[in-house]
Scaffold this motif. Structure first.
Motif, PDB file in Angstrom:
ATOM      1  N   UNK A 344     -24.441  52.562  35.422  1.00 24.19           N
ATOM      2  CA  UNK A 344     -23.566  53.692  35.093  1.00 24.19           C
ATOM      3  C   UNK A 344     -24.155  54.402  33.883  1.00 24.19           C
ATOM      4  N   UNK A 345     -24.713  55.570  34.106  1.00 29.96           N
ATOM      5  CA  UNK A 345     -25.358  56.313  33.029  1.00 29.96           C
ATOM      6  C   UNK A 345     -24.666  57.653  32.817  1.00 29.96           C
ATOM      7  N   UNK A 346     -24.923  58.239  31.662  1.00 25.32           N
ATOM      8  CA  UNK A 346     -24.411  59.568  31.390  1.00 25.32           C
ATOM      9  C   UNK A 346     -25.022  60.576  32.353  1.00 25.32           C
ATOM     10  N   UNK A 347     -26.344  60.512  32.519  1.00 29.00           N
ATOM     11  CA  UNK A 347     -27.044  61.508  33.335  1.00 29.00           C
ATOM     12  C   UNK A 347     -26.605  61.483  34.794  1.00 29.00           C
ATOM     13  N   UNK A 406     -27.251  48.225  27.690  1.00 31.13           N
ATOM     14  CA  UNK A 406     -28.667  47.876  27.817  1.00 31.13           C
ATOM     15  C   UNK A 406     -29.413  48.814  28.755  1.00 31.13           C
ATOM     16  N   UNK A 407     -30.639  49.190  28.349  1.00 30.12           N
ATOM     17  CA  UNK A 407     -31.575  49.946  29.191  1.00 30.12           C
ATOM     18  C   UNK A 407     -32.621  48.964  29.720  1.00 30.12           C
ATOM     19  N   UNK A 408     -32.676  48.798  31.035  1.00 36.82           N
ATOM     20  CA  UNK A 408     -33.596  47.819  31.618  1.00 36.82           C
ATOM     21  C   UNK A 408     -35.058  48.130  31.328  1.00 36.82           C
ATOM     22  N   UNK A 470     -17.978  57.331  25.454  1.00 35.92           N
ATOM     23  CA  UNK A 470     -17.712  58.052  26.702  1.00 35.92           C
ATOM     24  C   UNK A 470     -18.121  57.221  27.917  1.00 35.92           C
ATOM     25  N   UNK A 471     -19.237  56.503  27.824  1.00 32.40           N
ATOM     26  CA  UNK A 471     -19.693  55.706  28.969  1.00 32.40           C
ATOM     27  C   UNK A 471     -18.646  54.672  29.363  1.00 32.40           C
TER      28      UNK A 471
END
Length: 482
Positions: A344-347, A406-408, A470-471
């Motif tokens: 689940x990302x902002x973009x 976390x960003x993989x 927000x996320x």
């Protein structure tokens, strides 16, 4: 366009037209308030902040539009002006949230701003919105305490406190409770507007405390009538921070050099090594996960200040559960699942949801996030032609790491190489408990860097925090909707 007819005048001209009588009658003994603080910030020397009247044509236009919208140039604006491109985006977003017709009425908008800023005891922002709330005809009984506000706003209190302090606890059940409260129910569009306002003012409180923003002269704590000899000042100069010398601040570059005098060069070497060696050694996914968990755990070692600042009674009455604050999510055996941006990302998710329910706001937020993240002048302290991308990403991802995000595809080992202990302590305080941020912390990190660069850091912290809040909230709404 945001320009109104009165914006054709410069802000100083507008202010002077309002105070000309008092300026002409100073000899009559009229007492003119003197600012208690020196300039817009108690962290940044006044002489290094752009003075109103010396701005270029583009910034003059931004100042004029801001004055037309809000009737003031507040101290936040005067500090953000270090970074005009970001300031323009920030003001456009804030204008849309507060000035354009949206799901919520102006009274609700400003009261939500009061509720949000109160969670961090940010009397600076509370005072601004109390004035705006009254200006828009708000019921002053609401200002006596949250219990006097409509039940619909009171129902927002739970979401407010979790977003501000522990957003990882927000679930679809919290969203459902707000949307199905009978006559006090929120619509989805209203709730999105409210969530964006809450996140905006939580993160703006971080910027306010992180940059040591002084109270406005017309606010409590912003002025004094002693000593009375202010005859040399025009009130319009005082209101814009153009006054006097600043005691207790050192001019840029005059800081005594210590063992950290080579910290900039050392940091640049590490950045270059990471940039050049990124493709040589690829860590396994297991190792990447381990590094993230290690960084997340280590971030809890950097405790915020032990002593809480004394509660501000006037501020704390605007929210409930005053003892509720930031708590590290892995303490006392509590385990919160990692929020994977790939899921689940902002973009890919948040942006479209916001834009669908509150048109154009998603686009404005997206532009603001991108400007803050990508903003660079290719300089570091006294060095030019520097690629700062690895450092900016480390700061952004460290903030998200403290929120369990976390960003993989990111190697969290880079954070330990680029961010030293004093910087991490500052980041944690500004993001998690901004009201505890001190000048000692501000002075203690990046001692060779310019104040404009430290303000830039605060823009990164503010926007990374806002996106993290927000996320979590938008993911909960998505889960409710599906």
């Amino acid at each position: 366009m945001r320009l109104s007819p009165r914006a054709a005048l410069s802000p100083p001209e507008i202010i002077c037209s309002r105070c000309s009588q008092s300026c002409n009658n100073k000899e009559l003994g009229i007492r003119i308030p003197r600012p208690l603080g020196q300039g817009p910030s108690r962290f940044v020397p006044e002489e290094e902040i752009l003075q109103v009247g010396s701005e270029d044509a583009n910034m003059h236009s931004v100042f004029a539009e801001t004055f037309a919208d809000f009737g003031r140039l507040d101290n936040i604006t005067l500090v953000m002006v270090f970074h005009p491109q970001y300031l323009d985006s920030f003001l456009k977003t804030q204008h849309y949230l507060l000035q354009m017709d949206g799901p919520l009425s102006p009274c609700y908008q400003h009261y939500i701003g009061i509720m949000a800023a109160s969670r961090h005891q940010c009397s600076y922002l509370v005072n601004l919105h109390v004035n705006d709330f009254i200006h828009h005809g708000g019921d002053q009984k609401w200002l006596n305490g949250l219990e006097n506000a409509p039940q619909k706003l009171r129902n927002l209190g739970e979401l407010n406190k979790m977003l501000a302090h522990r957003p990882w606890l927000i679930t679809k059940e919290h969203i459902e409770k707000l949307l199905k409260a009978g006559e006090h129910s929120w619509s989805l569009a209203e709730l999105i507007h409210a969530i964006v306002l809450l996140a905006h003012y939580h993160s703006l409180a971080s910027f306010t405390f992180g940059c040591g923003i002084n109270p406005e002269i017309h606010s409590d704590g912003g002025h004094t009538f002693r000593p009375p000899s202010v005859s040399n000042y025009c009130i319009c100069d005082i209101a814009n921070g153009n006054h006097g010398s600043q005691e207790g601040h050192y001019p840029l570059g005059s800081v005594k050099l210590t063992d950290s005098s080579c910290e900039v060069e050392a940091l640049m070497v590490k950045m270059k090594q990471l940039q050049e060696g990124r493709d040589e050694e690829e860590a396994s996914q297991e190792e990447m996960t381990t590094r993230f968990e290690r960084e997340k755990t280590e971030s809890m070692v950097f405790a915020t200040e032990d002593e809480d600042p004394p509660p501000d009674i006037d501020v704390s009455r605007h929210f409930e559960d005053t003892s509720y604050g930031y708590k590290d999510f892995s303490r006392r055996g509590m385990h919160v699942p990692t929020f994977r941006v790939q899921d689940y990302s902002w973009e890919d998710h948040g942006y479209s949801l916001v834009n669908r329910l509150y048109p154009d706001v998603g686009q404005l937020l997206d532009e603001k996030f991108h400007i803050a993240f990508n903003l660079t002048y290719n300089t570091m302290a006294m060095h030019k032609d520097v690629d700062t991308s690895t450092l900016r990403r480390a700061v952004w991802n460290y903030v998200h790491c403290m929120f369990g995000i976390r960003y993989d595809d990111y190697d969290y080992g880079e954070i330990n190489q680029l961010l030293d202990r004093s910087f991490k302590v500052y980041i944690k305080n500004v993001v998690c408990s901004p009201e505890k941020t001190s000048k000692r912390m501000y002075d203690g990190f990046w001692r060779q860097f310019k104040h404009s660069e430290k303000v830039h850091v605060n823009l990164l912290l503010m926007e990374a925090r806002m996106q993290a809040e927000l996320l979590y909230a938008l993911r909960a709404i998505t889960r409710y909707m599906t």
